[in-house]
Design an enzyme around this catalytic site. Structure first.
Site, PDB file in Angstrom:
ATOM      1  N   ARG A  57       0.806  -1.219   0.000  1.00 51.80           N
ATOM      2  CA  ARG A  57       0.000   0.000   0.000  1.00 51.80           C
ATOM      3  C   ARG A  57       0.842   1.274   0.000  1.00 51.80           C
ATOM      4  O   ARG A  57       0.656   2.157  -0.829  1.00 51.80           O
ATOM      5  CB  ARG A  57      -0.941  -0.002   1.212  1.00 51.80           C
ATOM      6  CG  ARG A  57      -2.088  -0.974   1.086  1.00 51.80           C
ATOM      7  CD  ARG A  57      -2.662  -1.325   2.465  1.00 51.80           C
ATOM      8  NE  ARG A  57      -3.700  -2.329   2.331  1.00 51.80           N
ATOM      9  CZ  ARG A  57      -3.444  -3.642   2.124  1.00 51.80           C
ATOM     10  NH1 ARG A  57      -2.204  -4.064   2.048  1.00 51.80           N
ATOM     11  NH2 ARG A  57      -4.433  -4.501   2.001  1.00 51.80           N
ATOM     12  N   THR A  58       1.759   1.372   0.946  1.00 47.84           N
ATOM     13  CA  THR A  58       2.523   2.611   1.093  1.00 47.84           C
ATOM     14  C   THR A  58       3.415   2.865  -0.113  1.00 47.84           C
ATOM     15  O   THR A  58       3.436   3.968  -0.666  1.00 47.84           O
ATOM     16  CB  THR A  58       3.366   2.571   2.378  1.00 47.84           C
ATOM     17  OG1 THR A  58       2.511   2.311   3.501  1.00 47.84           O
ATOM     18  CG2 THR A  58       4.077   3.895   2.603  1.00 47.84           C
ATOM     19  N   LYS A  85      24.621  -7.546  -0.986  1.00 47.37           N
ATOM     20  CA  LYS A  85      26.045  -7.840  -1.139  1.00 47.37           C
ATOM     21  C   LYS A  85      26.867  -7.255   0.000  1.00 47.37           C
ATOM     22  O   LYS A  85      28.093  -7.390   0.011  1.00 47.37           O
ATOM     23  CB  LYS A  85      26.558  -7.283  -2.466  1.00 47.37           C
ATOM     24  CG  LYS A  85      25.855  -7.836  -3.698  1.00 47.37           C
ATOM     25  CD  LYS A  85      26.392  -7.152  -4.959  1.00 47.37           C
ATOM     26  CE  LYS A  85      25.667  -7.626  -6.203  1.00 47.37           C
ATOM     27  NZ  LYS A  85      26.148  -6.920  -7.417  1.00 47.37           N
ATOM     28  N   ARG A 107      11.419   3.642   3.840  1.00 49.52           N
ATOM     29  CA  ARG A 107      10.932   2.708   4.865  1.00 49.52           C
ATOM     30  C   ARG A 107      12.091   1.822   5.290  1.00 49.52           C
ATOM     31  O   ARG A 107      12.874   1.367   4.452  1.00 49.52           O
ATOM     32  CB  ARG A 107       9.784   1.844   4.336  1.00 49.52           C
ATOM     33  CG  ARG A 107       9.430   0.689   5.283  1.00 49.52           C
ATOM     34  CD  ARG A 107       8.166  -0.030   4.907  1.00 49.52           C
ATOM     35  NE  ARG A 107       7.003   0.791   5.197  1.00 49.52           N
ATOM     36  CZ  ARG A 107       5.749   0.332   5.167  1.00 49.52           C
ATOM     37  NH1 ARG A 107       5.505  -0.924   4.852  1.00 49.52           N
ATOM     38  NH2 ARG A 107       4.747   1.137   5.443  1.00 49.52           N
ATOM     39  N   HIS A 135       4.949   6.209  11.614  1.00 50.26           N
ATOM     40  CA  HIS A 135       4.437   6.097  10.237  1.00 50.26           C
ATOM     41  C   HIS A 135       3.572   7.339   9.999  1.00 50.26           C
ATOM     42  O   HIS A 135       2.343   7.258   9.942  1.00 50.26           O
ATOM     43  CB  HIS A 135       3.627   4.815  10.080  1.00 50.26           C
ATOM     44  CG  HIS A 135       3.400   4.397   8.664  1.00 50.26           C
ATOM     45  ND1 HIS A 135       3.674   5.215   7.587  1.00 50.26           N
ATOM     46  CD2 HIS A 135       2.924   3.235   8.126  1.00 50.26           C
ATOM     47  CE1 HIS A 135       3.372   4.580   6.468  1.00 50.26           C
ATOM     48  NE2 HIS A 135       2.930   3.374   6.768  1.00 50.26           N
TER      49      HIS A 135
END
Length: 306
Positions: A57-58, A85, A107, A135
């Protein structure tokens, strides 16, 4: 324009900033309803979507918001990047910034990671969720949803239900709701509560608030952040916290049900409630939250870069 360009948490947002975002969201909601859902406001701007944690969603919402403003967007996923890596976040950022991006949406699974990045870079940073911390854009879209339904904030009662100890949504929403004059009640077993919730209005069963609340905000059970099980069984969780048809019918007239998504069906909300039709369907505004989320993120991007 916003006083503060980076949006790392809701605590740093002034009332004027919040009202400005909500007011601008109305215009962008109208754009999203057109046949051609695009305006040339941010043509030539580039936004980097840096997601070090899974998201549907975000991430998609920010991408759609940027494209509808005609900005270019770089989608970064840690699972397909040099992070696997062994590349550090700082080196990853240096690489991204070398491409001359104008804004970062980020995020990360670690609380506080976005704040550290904001102190390192010179471009605006928007927190799309950091660990169990914050958030802010979710809180803003939830506030906007409430505004669209009720047309006000003061005097409303919201009961936030579920897993608080692992939830970044809860922290942002509680702070923002209180700032706007909404009365907040917490519904959760003690084992799912952080220690600093001791001074809040806490109940332990959804039945204690179901008939008096204007908004039942159901949190997602954060299974991916739990290193141990926080409740004895799904049956016990259902008994005290789940929203089922019986409880839905007991909700006061005009009240609504919200959820940040994705819903764990049968745990937070039953299948029957999620698929309800008729008049009771109007109480479930989860899909509207997603729609309003695009408008809020369009407003934020515009106010930061426009």
């Amino acid at each position: 324009m916003l006083r503060k360009k980076s949006i790392v948490d809701v605590d740093s947002l002034k009332l004027e900033d919040i009202e400005l975002v909500l007011a601008n969201a109305d215009s962008f909601l109208e754009i999203s309803g057109r046949d051609v859902k695009k305006v040339p406001i941010l043509r030539g701007k580039t936004i980097a979507n840096l997601f070090f944690e899974p998201s549907t969603r975000t991430k998609t919402s920010f991408e759609i918001a940027a494209k509808r403003l005609s900005a270019d967007i770089i989608n970064f996923s840690s699972s397909t990047s040099s992070v696997v890596k062994g590349e550090s976040i700082i080196d990853t950022l240096k690489t991204i910034l070398s491409m001359k991006v104008d804004m970062i949406v980020m995020r990360h699974s670690d609380s506080g990671a976005v704040k550290i990045v904001d102190s390192f870079v010179e471009v605006p940073v928007v927190n799309a969720g950091d660990g169990k911390n914050q958030h802010p854009t979710q809180a803003l879209l939830d506030l906007y949803t409430i505004k669209k339904v009720f047309g006000k904030f003061k005097g409303l009662k919201v009961a936030i239900v579920g897993d608080f100890i692992n939830s970044r949504v809860a922290g942002s929403n509680i702070s923002l709701f209180k700032k706007m004059g909404i009365k907040v009640t917490i519904v959760s077993p003690t084992i799912l509560l952080p220690e600093d919730f001791s001074k809040m209005d806490v109940r332990h069963c959804i039945d204690d608030v179901i008939e008096e609340s204007d908004i039942i905000y159901v949190l997602r059970m954060q299974f991916e952040r739990q290193n141990r099980k926080f409740y004895p069984s799904v049956m016990e969780y259902n008994q005290f916290l789940s929203l089922d048809m019986k409880r839905l019918r007991r909700m006061k007239p005009g009240s609504i049900v919200m959820h940040p998504g994705p819903v764990n069906r049968g745990i937070e909300i039953t299948d029957e409630v999620m698929e309800i039709g008729g008049k009771l369907k109007e109480k479930i505004v989860i899909e509207q939250q997603v729609t309003y989320g695009v408008a809020i993120r369009m407003a934020l991007i515009y106010l930061i870069l426009g």
